[in-house]
Design an enzyme around this catalytic site. Structure first.
Site, short mmCIF file in Angstrom:
data_model
loop_
_atom_site.label_atom_id
_atom_site.label_comp_id
_atom_site.label_asym_id
_atom_site.label_seq_id
_atom_site.Cartn_x
_atom_site.Cartn_y
_atom_site.Cartn_z
N CYS A 188 -24.91 1.47 49.39
CA CYS A 188 -25.91 0.86 48.51
C CYS A 188 -26.62 -0.22 49.33
CB CYS A 188 -25.29 0.33 47.22
SG CYS A 188 -24.17 -1.08 47.40
N GLY A 189 -27.26 -1.18 48.70
CA GLY A 189 -27.98 -2.20 49.48
C GLY A 189 -27.04 -3.14 50.21
N ARG B 115 5.63 -0.44 56.74
CA ARG B 115 5.60 -1.55 55.78
C ARG B 115 4.32 -1.53 54.95
NH1 ARG B 115 3.77 -3.70 60.57
NH2 ARG B 115 2.18 -5.35 60.45
N HIS C 169 -30.50 4.43 45.78
CA HIS C 169 -31.81 4.52 46.45
C HIS C 169 -31.92 3.58 47.65
CE1 HIS C 169 -31.86 1.90 42.93
NE2 HIS C 169 -32.57 1.07 43.69
N HIS D 173 -4.00 -0.07 57.69
CA HIS D 173 -3.16 -0.87 56.80
C HIS D 173 -3.33 -0.57 55.31
CE1 HIS D 173 -2.40 -4.33 59.91
NE2 HIS D 173 -2.01 -3.14 60.34
N GLY E 155 -23.42 -2.75 49.90
CA GLY E 155 -22.11 -2.13 50.07
C GLY E 155 -21.11 -2.67 49.06
N ILE E 156 -21.51 -3.71 48.36
CA ILE E 156 -20.56 -4.38 47.45
C ILE E 156 -20.53 -3.71 46.08
CG2 ILE E 156 -19.99 -6.55 46.30
CD1 ILE E 156 -21.20 -7.98 48.78
N GLY E 157 -21.71 -3.51 45.50
CA GLY E 157 -21.75 -2.91 44.15
C GLY E 157 -21.06 -1.56 44.13
C1 RB5 Z 1 -30.27 -1.87 44.49
O1 RB5 Z 1 -31.51 -2.49 44.62
C2 RB5 Z 1 -29.16 -2.85 44.86
O2 RB5 Z 1 -28.98 -3.78 43.86
C3 RB5 Z 1 -27.90 -2.11 45.16
O3 RB5 Z 1 -28.13 -1.17 46.15
C4 RB5 Z 1 -26.70 -2.88 45.69
O4 RB5 Z 1 -27.08 -3.77 46.69
C5 RB5 Z 1 -25.79 -3.47 44.74
O5 RB5 Z 1 -24.69 -3.92 45.13
#
Ligand code: RB5
Length: 144
Positions: free
Chosen positions: A64-65, A131, A8, A97, A67-69
């Site tokens: 996501c918010g 490589r 979301h 790479h 990009g990490i999760g």
């Molecule tokens: C959602 O609120 C948020 O936690 C999610 O989008 C993200 O940032 C997690 O990595």
């Protein structure tokens, strides 16, 4: 075909990228979530990555918010090499790479137009091989 998915927090940026796909006649599949919906980023990551693993999509974009999760979730799926990027150099070199097949964004991190620049270079940069191929193979070995 390019698959695109989001939680979301990523819907507005996803919509912006989808408009760019349409304007540039890029074949895409939007697996959601959609306006007004709430969804968890691991679900969005799986829905999109399944399309890559099945061979239906060639590459993916996940949002996501941060990009990490969504990148952590995507990288749990065998065959997925997902890179969370917010700069041009990283989006280009993760293709050259790492042969990354998924580009992840944080909608709360990157601006709409910067994201388009990164999508463009990601989709239009070929893996360098050489490589780097041996190193990507080593990543695949870690999945066993
Ligand atoms: C959602 O609120 C948020 O936690 C999610 O989008 C993200 O940032 C997690 O990595």
């Amino acid at each position: 075909m390019i698959v695109i998915g989001n939680d979301h927090a990523g819907t507005a940026l996803k919509n912006h990228i989808v408009e760019w796909f349409k304007a540039n006649k890029i074949d895409y599949l939007d697996v959601g979530c959609f306006e007004g919906e709430k969804c968890d980023y691991p679900v969005a990551a799986k829905n999109a990555c399944d399309e890559i693993i099945s061979g239906k999509a060639e590459k993916g974009i996940l949002i996501c918010g941060t990009g990490i999760g969504i990148s952590i979730a995507a990288n749990k799926i065998k065959g997925i090499r997902a890179a969370a990027c917010s700069d041009y150099y990283s989006a280009k070199y993760t293709r050259l790479h790492n042969d990354a097949n998924v580009l992840c964004f944080g909608a709360r991190v990157i601006g709409d137009e910067s994201a388009i620049e990164l999508v463009n270079v990601f989709l239009n940069t070929e893996f360098e091989g050489g490589r780097h191929a041996a190193r990507v193979q080593m990543i695949s070995e870690l999945e066993k």
